[in-house]
Write an enzyme that holds these catalytic residues in place. Structure first.
Site, mmCIF file in Angstrom:
data_model
loop_
_atom_site.group_PDB
_atom_site.id
_atom_site.type_symbol
_atom_site.label_atom_id
_atom_site.label_comp_id
_atom_site.label_asym_id
_atom_site.label_seq_id
_atom_site.Cartn_x
_atom_site.Cartn_y
_atom_site.Cartn_z
ATOM 1 N N HIS A 150 -64.746 -5.553 64.699
ATOM 2 C CA HIS A 150 -63.632 -5.208 63.821
ATOM 3 C C HIS A 150 -62.413 -4.823 64.652
ATOM 4 O O HIS A 150 -62.503 -4.021 65.581
ATOM 5 C CB HIS A 150 -64.013 -4.068 62.883
ATOM 6 C CG HIS A 150 -64.933 -4.505 61.792
ATOM 7 N ND1 HIS A 150 -65.497 -5.752 61.748
ATOM 8 C CD2 HIS A 150 -65.396 -3.851 60.696
ATOM 9 C CE1 HIS A 150 -66.246 -5.855 60.669
ATOM 10 N NE2 HIS A 150 -66.215 -4.712 60.017
ATOM 11 N N ARG A 424 -73.531 -12.113 58.274
ATOM 12 C CA ARG A 424 -72.883 -11.501 57.105
ATOM 13 C C ARG A 424 -71.926 -12.496 56.482
ATOM 14 O O ARG A 424 -71.194 -13.206 57.185
ATOM 15 C CB ARG A 424 -72.125 -10.229 57.502
ATOM 16 C CG ARG A 424 -71.518 -9.526 56.273
ATOM 17 C CD ARG A 424 -70.912 -8.172 56.623
ATOM 18 N NE ARG A 424 -69.614 -8.273 57.250
ATOM 19 C CZ ARG A 424 -68.527 -7.586 56.862
ATOM 20 N NH1 ARG A 424 -68.588 -6.761 55.834
ATOM 21 N NH2 ARG A 424 -67.400 -7.708 57.506
ATOM 22 N N GLU A 546 -69.644 -1.924 48.256
ATOM 23 C CA GLU A 546 -68.411 -1.506 48.931
ATOM 24 C C GLU A 546 -67.433 -0.727 48.061
ATOM 25 O O GLU A 546 -66.874 0.265 48.524
ATOM 26 C CB GLU A 546 -67.699 -2.747 49.497
ATOM 27 C CG GLU A 546 -68.537 -3.496 50.523
ATOM 28 C CD GLU A 546 -67.795 -4.676 51.122
ATOM 29 O OE1 GLU A 546 -66.990 -4.477 52.040
ATOM 30 O OE2 GLU A 546 -68.030 -5.805 50.650
ATOM 31 N N ASP A 586 -63.979 0.170 52.334
ATOM 32 C CA ASP A 586 -63.403 -0.365 51.098
ATOM 33 C C ASP A 586 -63.529 0.617 49.947
ATOM 34 O O ASP A 586 -62.669 0.643 49.066
ATOM 35 C CB ASP A 586 -64.074 -1.702 50.758
ATOM 36 C CG ASP A 586 -63.521 -2.838 51.603
ATOM 37 O OD1 ASP A 586 -62.406 -3.301 51.316
ATOM 38 O OD2 ASP A 586 -64.186 -3.242 52.564
ATOM 39 N N ARG A 624 -69.528 2.521 58.717
ATOM 40 C CA ARG A 624 -68.476 3.491 59.010
ATOM 41 C C ARG A 624 -67.509 2.934 60.044
ATOM 42 O O ARG A 624 -67.884 2.172 60.921
ATOM 43 C CB ARG A 624 -69.077 4.795 59.573
ATOM 44 C CG ARG A 624 -70.151 5.407 58.736
ATOM 45 C CD ARG A 624 -70.889 6.509 59.480
ATOM 46 N NE ARG A 624 -70.100 7.726 59.594
ATOM 47 C CZ ARG A 624 -69.929 8.400 60.710
ATOM 48 N NH1 ARG A 624 -70.449 7.960 61.844
ATOM 49 N NH2 ARG A 624 -69.217 9.503 60.737
ATOM 50 N N ARG A 758 -57.376 -5.911 54.152
ATOM 51 C CA ARG A 758 -58.602 -5.330 54.688
ATOM 52 C C ARG A 758 -58.406 -3.829 54.918
ATOM 53 O O ARG A 758 -57.303 -3.351 55.161
ATOM 54 C CB ARG A 758 -58.992 -6.015 55.997
ATOM 55 C CG ARG A 758 -59.426 -7.451 55.794
ATOM 56 C CD ARG A 758 -60.088 -7.998 57.033
ATOM 57 N NE ARG A 758 -60.490 -9.377 56.819
ATOM 58 C CZ ARG A 758 -61.601 -9.743 56.191
ATOM 59 N NH1 ARG A 758 -62.413 -8.824 55.723
ATOM 60 N NH2 ARG A 758 -61.898 -11.017 56.029
#
Length: 926
Positions: A150, A424, A546, A586, A624, A758
């Protein structure tokens, strides 16, 4: 109190010395490389900022603003770089000080630290828990930090390597008594390191490719995991043996642990919103991972050959070792009496052949001869255990307990695949792929129009059918073909590297039972689910809940799907164990900090009950981030604050972006962070950390506060006209999107809506403008409203804070966020909003809520100032803010110029450099 403060000041003297040293070296470098005039500007800005920040001199703020706003472009870049690098160097000094203090604590023979495994074992023994119970937990345990790509790590790997060299040199000064000559040499080396840092480009010229992210992730194994994870296992086994040295029969107890602690990865398998993750990337990722693991093992085998020159003339050996040595291709007369070396030469040859067969990789040191490859990592581990057993049986157990013990453990943990990669994808993509498969096979031409119950029935029928929907003779859409290619590649790679290489499939945006069944059907099409009686599922299906609504429905979804006989049979084939992932980021963006935290807690309680009802073991995967707005905060406290039964010996937690570097780039810091995860998991499992009566009474209050905070947060973010405009103009969100910090796009789709942004850039942007809004907004209004109808409620809130770990952790994290925010600086970002009325209305609401939140937080904590209970972080913020504030002021000015149409490349680069520096100053910003 003054004595305690004096003592803390004395303890912090080495930190201040290191910061002064690094600051002086950086200043000397700036003067030498950029000239006296640039150095003078930097010094003036630094001193003025300190005057404002520490002396609260109001004139200093206007002086600082005038200096920064008037800087010419050619000096502005140098100033931004100087302050950014100072913050990076201050981080190094702080990390080194943490190591120094921990070593001093250990050397003093003090009581074990909180978060250490030694402290955990003390607590477990004091609670009267039997060793058999501890063993039962460890037998089913799984503790797994999962590295993701990320995009919140803004530093280049080259910069991180320079910083590691600075850290190494500081560590040398700290641990060794240096002669004057050695001190001079260390000084020169530090100067060279700082100069290299100054002359190394801070920003990436191009966006990272997924393969770059994979290599970055692997580098943490070289730096930390290969060495420190086996050491941690050995340390824990020794501590268990010391705590419970004898079994029930009075014989020495064997505390050899199963490989319960594993590092996971999403890098190369996370396709949610990232079109660059393909089947070929997945293959490349596992090949790179495997090569890294095998090269490490080969290097350790070579080193062991030097450590075990034991002669059979002087020591007896086991028959198994003798047989292993006899099979070795090493026929040198010089080693004829050295069975351990000959055995290691044979093992090396087989492992080199394995590297060539698996990864087409030639070992750095060529084997003495060709040999048969290992079929699995377990064969390699078995050969190594032959050496260890022989050493132990013939008076050389000490030699078996060092490098060899760690290598056996490394092979058990890392295998031939290094790390399990999770796959994913978003549930919408699965849905479209299944719809196309059904339509092309002539089974259903309007799957997307079916109601949920009809979908469930159809999917269960197809999952149970041995007939495939897929045929290679049909041309599918690019999206569906890409999805199927991933699953076919997963089957191929599992056969090649072992099932542990690709154990999990995660479904983002899960909101119904059909989302899980759609993935099951896709797995069946690739041969990863075999229908039959009983059916067999070979990969874990993991729903990711989420949004606030999805969290509220999560227990209902799992209850419904466990009630389906066809799906329940699949879970039985997985050992009656099922993982659920919870999304912190989210849910926070959707409902705000307080509501997100509460709905996550409630979901865990309800899921625990549902799983217990159906006889399925629950493993929770916590998604997290680094910042509090994305579920971050201290891991130890976060795990201990989980509801009763939610951990049960198993936990997975994502480690993202800059958090990976801050936790794991330094080996000693890395081992400490790994130890904390293991210790907290055991404590949360074995010790009853929640008060049995109070939380039930508190939960009704928390529900009310959550609803009130939700309305306040949604009222601002989603219901205030023009808020999206305010957000995009008052933060550097657009500029962050152009930073080359990751392969994944910043938005899920081409849209300006906050819903489509995002969570990472959402939180990152608020951190840059120093509001940190996702980490606190709504709390003040909620408390205000609740107290207005509960006049004596403050005492109740104080009891909640004192007695309920969940509430205390929630407020502790908010305390940290508020301390890192700065309304004065945030007001300057607000000035970037073109509509004056919108600016005044929105910023006025944010300012008032901040004041309310701070007032109520301090009242509940019974403190006069923020971070009163966290002097280390308070000191850290005090040290760094005078150097971070100028970067924020410069960023505002650069944003103003850029948005006014200034196309000078230096302006754009200055914005990105300032983003880097502010992120370094905040440390957990994304």
């Amino acid at each position: 109190m003054s004595n305690a403060n004096d003592n803390n000041d004395l303890k912090d003297l080495p930190l201040r010395d290191d910061i002064r040293l690094l600051g002086r070296l950086l200043g000397d470098t700036v003067r030498e490389q950029e000239g006296d005039d640039v150095f003078a500007v930097v010094e003036t800005i630094r001193q003025t900022s300190i005057r404002f920040d520490r002396e609260l001199d109001p004139q200093a703020r206007s002086e600082l603003q005038a200096i920064l706003d008037g800087l010419p472009r050619e000096k502005m870049i140098a100033v931004v770089r100087a302050f950014s690098y100072f913050l990076h160097l201050a981080n190094i000094a702080e990390d080194q000080h943490h190591i120094r203090r921990r070593r001093a604590h250990d050397l003093a023979g003090s009581k074990p630290r909180d978060g250490s495994l030694a402290h955990t074992l003390e607590r477990i023994k004091a609670a009267g828990i039997a060793p058999q119970v501890v063993r039962q937990v460890l037998d089913i345990a799984l503790v797994s930090p999962v590295l993701t790509a990320h995009p919140t790590e803004v530093s280049r790997k080259s910069i991180l390597q320079c910083q590691h060299e600075v850290a190494r040199l500081l560590d040398t000064r700290d641990r060794m008594a240096l002669t004057p000559e050695e001190t001079q040499e260390n000084d020169l080396a530090l100067r060279r390191a700082v100069l290299t840092l100054w002359r190394t480009r801070m920003l990436r010229p191009n966006r990272l490719a997924v393969v770059d992210e994979i290599r970055n992730g692997i580098s943490y194994y070289d730096e930390t995991f290969f060495a420190e994870l086996p050491r941690l296992y050995a340390q824990f086994e020794d501590q268990l043996a010391a705590a419970w040295p004898e079994a029930e029969d009075g014989q020495p107890d064997d505390w050899s642990l199963p490989p319960f602690f594993r590092i996971g990865s999403w890098i190369g398998g996370d396709r949610d919103g990232n079109p660059f993750v393909t089947a070929d990337i997945l293959r490349a990722g596992l090949r790179l991972q495997s090569t890294a693991a095998l090269e490490f093992y080969l290097g350790e085998l070579h080193a062991l050959g030097g450590e075990l020159p034991l002669s059979q003339l002087l020591v007896a050996v086991s028959p198994e070792l003798e047989a292993l040595a006899a099979k070795s291709p090493d026929t040198s007369a010089h080693r004829a009496d050295e069975p351990y070396r000959r055995a290691l030469t044979g093992i090396y040859a087989r492992l080199a052949a394995t590297a060539k067969a698996l990864d087409q990789h030639e070992a750095t040191r060529h084997a003495i001869a060709d040999a048969e490859p290992y079929a699995a990592a377990a064969e390699l581990a078995a050969d190594l255990r032959v050496l260890a057993a022989s050493l132990k049986a013939h008076g050389a157990a000490l030699l078996a307990g060092g490098r060899l013990r760690r290598l056996v453990r490394a092979v058990e943990v890392f295998g031939f695949h290094l790390a399990p990669i999770d796959l994913r994808q978003n549930s919408d993509v699965h849905e479209r792929s299944v719809a196309e498969l059904l339509a092309r096979a002539g089974v259903c031409h309007a799957y997307d129009k079916l109601p949920e119950e009809a979908r469930i029935g159809l999917l269960l029928t197809e999952i149970a059918s041995p007939r495939p929907l897929y045929t290679p003779h049909v041309a599918y859409s690019e999206e569906t073909a890409g999805e199927l290619a991933i699953f076919f590649a997963a089957k191929e790679l599992r056969e090649k590297y072992g099932a542990a290489a690709l154990p999990n499939c995660i479904i983002s945006k899960t909101d119904g039972v059909s989302d899980l069944l759609e993935l099951a059907l896709l797995l069946k099409e690739a041969g990863l689910l075999q229908p039959g009686k009983p059916p067999r599922l070979t990969m874990n299906i993991i729903p990711l809940f989420e949004t606030i609504g999805d969290l509220q429905n999560s227990a209902g979804v799992m209850d419904r799907i466990f009630g389906l006989a066809g799906y329940r049979a699949l879970i039985a084939s997985r050992g009656d164990e099922h993982e659920v992932m919870l999304g912190y980021s989210d849910s926070n963006k959707d409902g705000g900090f307080l509501t997100s935290g509460w709905e996550l807690y409630k979901a865990e309680v309800e899921l625990t009950e549902v799983f217990r009802k159906h006889g399925v073991r629950l493993r929770l995967f916590h998604g997290r981030g680094g910042s509090v707005g994305r579920g971050g905060g201290p891991s130890y406290q976060a795990i201990l604050a989980q509801p009763d039964g939610a951990v049960s010996g198993q936990i997975r937690i994502t480690e993202q972006g800059e958090v990976i570097a801050s936790k794991y780039s330094n080996p000693e810091v890395g081992r400490r962070n790994l130890e904390i995860l293991a210790a907290a998991t055991l404590e949360a499992t074995l010790l009853n950390l929640e008060n049995e009566t109070e939380p039930a009474a508190f939960r009704g209050i928390m529900e009310t506060l959550s609803n009130l905070a939700f309305r306040a947060y949604r009222g601002l973010v989603y219901e205030t006209e023009g808020f999206t405009t305010y957000f995009r103009e008052s933060t550097p969100v657009s500029e962050i999107a152009h930073l080359n910090i990751g392969s994944r796009p910043a938005s899920r789709k081409a849209s300006d809506r906050i819903e489509d942004l995002r969570a990472i850039p959402w939180v990152f942007s608020w951190a840059q403008c120093r509001l940190m809004l996702p980490g606190w907004y709504g709390f003040g209004s909620a408390i205000d409203t609740w107290l207005s109808t509960n006049p004596g409620g403050l005492d109740t809130l104080r009891r909640m804070y004192q007695r309920w770990p969940f509430f205390r952790t929630l407020l502790s994290n908010m305390d940290m966020v508020l301390a890192k925010s700065d309304l004065g600086i945030a007001s300057r970002y607000a000035e970037l909003v073109g509509d004056a009325a919108l600016r005044a209305a929105v910023f006025g609401r944010i300012r008032d809520e901040w004041e309310r939140t701070k007032k109520h937080l301090l009242a509940i904590e019974e403190q006069d100032e923020l971070l009163a209970d966290n002097p280390l972080l308070k000191r850290s913020i005090r040290n760094r803010f005078p150097y971070m504030d100028p970067l924020n002021h410069l960023q505002v000015e650069l944003l103003r110029r850029h948005r006014a149409g200034d196309t000078d490349e230096r302006v754009r680069r200055g914005i990105h450099l300032s983003i880097n520096g502010v992120a370094a100053g905040l440390r957990n910003s994304g």
